[in-house]
Design an enzyme around this catalytic site. Structure first.
Site, PDB file in Angstrom:
ATOM      1  N   LYS A  31      53.342  56.423  64.317  1.00 19.65           N
ATOM      2  CA  LYS A  31      51.979  56.304  63.773  1.00 19.65           C
ATOM      3  C   LYS A  31      51.274  57.666  63.776  1.00 19.65           C
ATOM      4  O   LYS A  31      50.581  58.013  62.818  1.00 19.65           O
ATOM      5  CB  LYS A  31      51.172  55.285  64.577  1.00 19.65           C
TER       6      LYS A  31
ATOM      7  N   LYS B 140      62.158  50.629  55.939  1.00 24.09           N
ATOM      8  CA  LYS B 140      61.650  49.378  56.510  1.00 24.09           C
ATOM      9  C   LYS B 140      60.372  48.952  55.776  1.00 24.09           C
ATOM     10  O   LYS B 140      59.506  49.802  55.539  1.00 24.09           O
ATOM     11  CB  LYS B 140      61.339  49.606  57.995  1.00 24.09           C
TER      12      LYS B 140
ATOM     13  N   LYS C  74      53.412  48.257  55.919  1.00 21.19           N
ATOM     14  CA  LYS C  74      52.153  48.616  55.267  1.00 21.19           C
ATOM     15  C   LYS C  74      51.969  50.136  55.270  1.00 21.19           C
ATOM     16  O   LYS C  74      51.481  50.719  54.313  1.00 21.19           O
ATOM     17  CB  LYS C  74      51.003  47.942  56.026  1.00 21.19           C
TER      18      LYS C  74
HETATM   19  P1  TYM Z   1      53.413  43.411  63.474  1.00 21.37           P
HETATM   20  O1  TYM Z   1      52.112  42.745  63.192  1.00 21.37           O
HETATM   21  O2  TYM Z   1      53.598  44.812  63.045  1.00 21.37           O
HETATM   22  O3  TYM Z   1      54.567  42.568  62.824  1.00 21.37           O
HETATM   23  C1  TYM Z   1      54.713  41.183  63.050  1.00 21.37           C
HETATM   24  C2  TYM Z   1      56.188  40.843  63.132  1.00 21.37           C
HETATM   25  O4  TYM Z   1      56.839  41.157  61.903  1.00 21.37           O
HETATM   26  C3  TYM Z   1      58.005  41.925  62.184  1.00 21.37           C
HETATM   27  N1  TYM Z   1      58.276  42.849  61.066  1.00 21.37           N
HETATM   28  C4  TYM Z   1      59.474  43.024  60.496  1.00 21.37           C
HETATM   29  N2  TYM Z   1      60.670  42.456  60.737  1.00 21.37           N
HETATM   30  C5  TYM Z   1      61.703  42.834  59.949  1.00 21.37           C
HETATM   31  N3  TYM Z   1      61.601  43.739  58.938  1.00 21.37           N
HETATM   32  C6  TYM Z   1      60.433  44.339  58.656  1.00 21.37           C
HETATM   33  N4  TYM Z   1      60.332  45.204  57.653  1.00 21.37           N
HETATM   34  C7  TYM Z   1      59.294  43.995  59.463  1.00 21.37           C
HETATM   35  N5  TYM Z   1      57.988  44.368  59.469  1.00 21.37           N
HETATM   36  C8  TYM Z   1      57.385  43.673  60.472  1.00 21.37           C
HETATM   37  C9  TYM Z   1      57.668  42.672  63.461  1.00 21.37           C
HETATM   38  O5  TYM Z   1      58.832  43.087  64.136  1.00 21.37           O
HETATM   39  C10 TYM Z   1      56.900  41.641  64.232  1.00 21.37           C
HETATM   40  O6  TYM Z   1      57.736  40.792  64.978  1.00 21.37           O
HETATM   41  N6  TYM Z   1      52.964  44.521  68.296  1.00 21.37           N
HETATM   42  C11 TYM Z   1      53.247  43.446  67.370  1.00 21.37           C
HETATM   43  C12 TYM Z   1      52.280  42.285  67.520  1.00 21.37           C
HETATM   44  C13 TYM Z   1      52.198  41.755  68.910  1.00 21.37           C
HETATM   45  C14 TYM Z   1      53.194  40.983  69.587  1.00 21.37           C
HETATM   46  C15 TYM Z   1      52.655  40.705  70.881  1.00 21.37           C
HETATM   47  C16 TYM Z   1      54.456  40.516  69.225  1.00 21.37           C
HETATM   48  C17 TYM Z   1      51.152  41.919  69.755  1.00 21.37           C
HETATM   49  N7  TYM Z   1      51.435  41.288  70.932  1.00 21.37           N
HETATM   50  C18 TYM Z   1      53.376  39.962  71.807  1.00 21.37           C
HETATM   51  C19 TYM Z   1      55.176  39.769  70.177  1.00 21.37           C
HETATM   52  C20 TYM Z   1      54.632  39.498  71.442  1.00 21.37           C
HETATM   53  C21 TYM Z   1      53.115  43.992  65.955  1.00 21.37           C
HETATM   54  O7  TYM Z   1      52.405  44.931  65.720  1.00 21.37           O
HETATM   55  O8  TYM Z   1      53.771  43.260  65.025  1.00 21.37           O
END
Ligand code: TYM
Length: 322
Positions: free
Chosen positions: A110, A192, A195
Site C-alpha cells: 500500500k 491480482k 481495487k
Molecule cells: P479485503 O476486503 O481486501 O478482501 C476480502 C476478501 O476477498 C479476498 N480477495 C481475493 N481473493 C482472491 N483473488 C483476489 N483477486 C482477491 N481480492 C480479494 C481477500 O483475500 C479477502 O479474503 N483484511 C481483510 C478484511 C478483514 C478480515 C478480518 C478477514 C478484516 N478482519 C478478519 C478475515 C478475518 C481485507 O482487507 O480483505
C-alpha cells in the site's frame, strides 16, 4: 466449529472478493457456526468520506446477502457495532513485536502504491487478529493475499497465551482456509484483481460496462487462425471459475485448434458471467427495495456477535490484570 471472515467496504465488491472469499464462505455456512462481518473500522484507513463509507457498507451488505449469505444460518454484522474489538486490539498491540508488522506485505504494497502511511494502516493486522481471536474462531476463509495476516494472528495469540495463559490456551489459534485451486483471481491486466490496481470486474457491474471490461482483458497478438495457449490466458482462468469441466475443456480445445480470435472467447466468458449472476441480480434488486430488512439483519447479527466478544474480552481483561 466456528468460521469467521471479514470484508472491507472500501469500494464495490469484485470477482476477486467473490471467488476468493464470499463463495467459499457462503458454502461453509452449512458446516459450522459462521460469523461474517463488514470491516468498516479497517476501511477508515482508506475511506475518509463518511457518506461514502455508509453507502459502501450498505452495498456490501446487500451484495453479500444477494450472493447467498443466509442470515438464518450465519451471523452477519458490522465490525464497528462490536466496539469491544478495539479494546482487545489495544491489549494485543502491547505484545505485538514491531518487526512482525514491519514484515507485512500488504502494508508495504500500500505504501508503494502511494497510500499515506498512517498508524492505522500499519497496525491494521492487529485489528484483524482481534477480529479473529475475539470470536474464538477455528477457521478463517480468505484469499491468499490474507494468509500472512492469519499467520500474524496465530503468532499474536501464541504470545498472549505464553505470557498470560498459565498453561491454559486463553485465545484459540485459528486456521486459514484458502482455495487450493486459486492463488488469486486475476484482474483485467492479469495481476491480482484489486481495487488498487484499477483492474476489477465488479460483481454487479451493469451489462454494458461488463461487456466493455471483458473486452479489455489483456491478450497477446496471436492471429485469429493460429493455435493459442489456454494455460496462459486470463480469459480461461476466469472462465474456469464459473464454467463446467466440459465447457472449460471445450474452450481449451478451441484455443489449441486455432481459427477463433480472443474476441470470441471473451464473448463466451461474458455470457457465462451474465448467466451465473442473473439470479443474484434479481435478488439484489429486491434487497435494495428493503433497506430495513438489511439493517435488521446487521443489528441482530451484532447483538449475537457482541455476546461472544464481551465474554472473550472479560476473560482477557482478567488475565492481563485490568
Ligand atoms: P479485503 O476486503 O481486501 O478482501 C476480502 C476478501 O476477498 C479476498 N480477495 C481475493 N481473493 C482472491 N483473488 C483476489 N483477486 C482477491 N481480492 C480479494 C481477500 O483475500 C479477502 O479474503 N483484511 C481483510 C478484511 C478483514 C478480515 C478480518 C478477514 C478484516 N478482519 C478478519 C478475515 C478475518 C481485507 O482487507 O480483505
Amino acid at each position: 466449529m466456528r468460521i469467521l471472515s471479514g470484508i472491507q467496504p472500501s469500494g464495490r465488491l469484485h470477482l476477486g472478493n467473490y471467488f476468493g472469499m464470499m463463495e467459499p464462505a457462503i458454502r461453509l455456512q452449512d458446516e459450522g457456526e459462521a460469523y461474517y462481518f463488514i470491516a468498516d473500522y479497517h476501511s477508515l484507513t482508506s475511506i475518509h468520506d463518511p457518506s461514502q463509507l455508509r453507502d459502501n457498507v450498505r452495498d456490501v451488505a446487500i451484495d453479500f446477502l444477494a450472493c447467498g449469505l443466509d442470515p438464518e444460518k450465519a451471523v452477519f454484522f458490522r465490525q464497528s457495532d462490536v466496539p469491544e474489538v478495539t479494546e482487545l486490539t489495544w491489549i494485543l498491540s502491547t505484545l505485538t513485536p514491531m518487526g512482525l508488522l514491519e514484515r507485512c506485505h500488504s502494508y508495504k504494497d500500500k505504501i508503494a502504491q502511494g497510500v499515506s502511511p498512517s498508524h492505522g494502516l500499519f497496525a491494521y493486522p492487529v485489528l484483524m487478529a482481534s477480529d479473529i481471536l475475539i470470536y474464538n474462531s477455528d477457521l478463517v476463509p480468505v484469499g491468499k493475499d490474507q494468509k500472512q495476516h492469519i499467520e500474524v494472528t496465530r503468532d499474536i495469540a501464541q504470545k498472549f497465551n505464553d505470557r498470560y495463559g498459565e498453561g491454559e490456551p486463553l485465545l484459540k489459534i485459528p486456521e486459514p482456509r484458502i482455495r487450493k485451486d486459486l492463488a488469486a483471481v486475476p484482474g483485467l491486466d492479469g495481476r491480482k484483481m484489486s481495487k488498487s490496481y484499477d483492474n476489477t470486474i465488479a460483481l454487479f457491474e451493469d451489462e454494458k460496462a461488463l461487456k466493455k471490461k471483458i473486452m479489455r482483458i489483456t491478450t497477446d497478438s496471436i492471429p485469429v487462425e493460429d493455435p493459442k495457449d489456454p494455460d496462459d490466458s486470463y480469459i480461461v482462468m476466469l472462465y474456469k471459475l464459473i464454467a463446467s469441466a466440459d465447457e472449460v475443456q471445450e474452450m481449451e480445445d478451441a484455443f489449441r485448434r486455432g481459427g477463433e480470435g480472443y474476441g470470441h472467447f471473451k464473448k463466451q466468458l461474458l455470457e457465462k458471467l451474465l448467466e451465473h449472476f442473473a439470479p443474484l441480480r434479481v435478488k439484489r434488486a429486491k434487497l435494495e427495495q428493503d433497506p430495513d430488512f438489511v439493517e435488521d439483519v446487521l443489528q441482530n447479527g451484532a447483538k449475537q456477535a457482541r455476546l461472544i466478544a464481551q465474554e472473550t474480552l472479560h476473560r482477557v481483561r482478567k488475565a492481563v490484570g485490568l
